[in-house]
Design a protein around this motif. Structure first.
Motif, PDB file in Angstrom:
ATOM      1  N   GLY A  49       0.803  -1.209   0.000  1.00 21.04           N
ATOM      2  CA  GLY A  49       0.000   0.000   0.000  1.00 21.04           C
ATOM      3  C   GLY A  49       0.841   1.267   0.000  1.00 21.04           C
ATOM      4  O   GLY A  49       2.024   1.269   0.373  1.00 21.04           O
ATOM      5  N   ARG A  50       0.209   2.348  -0.433  1.00 20.81           N
ATOM      6  CA  ARG A  50       0.896   3.644  -0.531  1.00 20.81           C
ATOM      7  C   ARG A  50       1.531   4.066   0.803  1.00 20.81           C
ATOM      8  O   ARG A  50       2.680   4.525   0.805  1.00 20.81           O
ATOM      9  N   PRO A  51       0.846   3.944   1.949  1.00 19.04           N
ATOM     10  CA  PRO A  51       1.490   4.362   3.206  1.00 19.04           C
ATOM     11  C   PRO A  51       2.801   3.618   3.487  1.00 19.04           C
ATOM     12  O   PRO A  51       3.767   4.216   3.962  1.00 19.04           O
ATOM     13  N   LEU A  52       2.834   2.331   3.173  1.00 14.81           N
ATOM     14  CA  LEU A  52       4.065   1.572   3.402  1.00 14.81           C
ATOM     15  C   LEU A  52       5.145   1.959   2.388  1.00 14.81           C
ATOM     16  O   LEU A  52       6.317   2.048   2.736  1.00 14.81           O
ATOM     17  N   GLN A  53       4.759   2.224   1.141  1.00 13.43           N
ATOM     18  CA  GLN A  53       5.725   2.699   0.147  1.00 13.43           C
ATOM     19  C   GLN A  53       6.384   3.988   0.624  1.00 13.43           C
ATOM     20  O   GLN A  53       7.604   4.137   0.560  1.00 13.43           O
ATOM     21  N   VAL A  54       5.561   4.921   1.127  1.00 15.17           N
ATOM     22  CA  VAL A  54       6.086   6.202   1.613  1.00 15.17           C
ATOM     23  C   VAL A  54       6.989   5.984   2.823  1.00 15.17           C
ATOM     24  O   VAL A  54       8.075   6.561   2.912  1.00 15.17           O
ATOM     25  N   ALA A  55       6.568   5.139   3.751  1.00 17.63           N
ATOM     26  CA  ALA A  55       7.380   4.876   4.943  1.00 17.63           C
ATOM     27  C   ALA A  55       8.723   4.262   4.565  1.00 17.63           C
ATOM     28  O   ALA A  55       9.772   4.644   5.115  1.00 17.63           O
ATOM     29  N   LEU A  56       8.723   3.333   3.625  1.00 13.97           N
ATOM     30  CA  LEU A  56       9.974   2.715   3.194  1.00 13.97           C
ATOM     31  C   LEU A  56      10.862   3.715   2.460  1.00 13.97           C
ATOM     32  O   LEU A  56      12.087   3.732   2.649  1.00 13.97           O
ATOM     33  N   ALA A  57      10.259   4.558   1.635  1.00 14.01           N
ATOM     34  CA  ALA A  57      11.033   5.583   0.923  1.00 14.01           C
ATOM     35  C   ALA A  57      11.679   6.542   1.919  1.00 14.01           C
ATOM     36  O   ALA A  57      12.845   6.917   1.771  1.00 14.01           O
ATOM     37  N   GLU A  58      10.928   6.954   2.931  1.00 16.19           N
ATOM     38  CA  GLU A  58      11.484   7.868   3.940  1.00 16.19           C
ATOM     39  C   GLU A  58      12.593   7.209   4.748  1.00 16.19           C
ATOM     40  O   GLU A  58      13.603   7.846   5.065  1.00 16.19           O
ATOM     41  N   ALA A  59      12.439   5.922   5.069  1.00 19.07           N
ATOM     42  CA  ALA A  59      13.498   5.201   5.789  1.00 19.07           C
ATOM     43  C   ALA A  59      14.742   5.074   4.915  1.00 19.07           C
ATOM     44  O   ALA A  59      15.872   5.259   5.389  1.00 19.07           O
ATOM     45  N   PHE A  60      14.550   4.775   3.633  1.00 18.44           N
ATOM     46  CA  PHE A  60      15.667   4.678   2.691  1.00 18.44           C
ATOM     47  C   PHE A  60      16.386   6.020   2.583  1.00 18.44           C
ATOM     48  O   PHE A  60      17.609   6.086   2.563  1.00 18.44           O
TER      49      PHE A  60
END
Length: 97
Positions: A49-60
């Protein structure tokens, strides 16, 4: 000490955004310290889902950013830091040159 001190940025300077979330994108742009090489990592290709994509991008972004711990020196002395995550994570999270 070798070389000379780097110039400070002008007042009000803000570094360009690295996490790009506009127009349906979820991309992290990783740039070499000297600014000559950059690579985009597209997190929208991940089947989550989009929220997890954003969270992973921010962690990266935090891990590979200027204060992150995931960087290395190139073999050529003085050429600065380049992105480490680019080579081995690009294929799994949609890296493109």
């Amino acid at each position: 000490m070798r070389g000379r001190l780097a110039a400070l940025p002008t007042a009000g300077y803000q570094a360009p955004a690295r996490v790009l979330l506009d127009d349906g994108r979820c991309t992290v742009r990783v740039t070499s310290e000297d600014g000559r090489v950059s690579k985009d990592f597209d997190f929208t290709v991940m089947p989550v889902g989009r929220p997890l994509q954003v969270a992973l991008a921010e962690a990266f972004d935090r891990r590979t950013g200027p204060s992150g711990t995931c960087c290395r020196r190139t073999r050529e002395r003085g050429s600065g830091k380049i992105f480490v995550a680019g080579d081995h994570r690009g294929a799994t999270i949609g890296g493109s040159v």
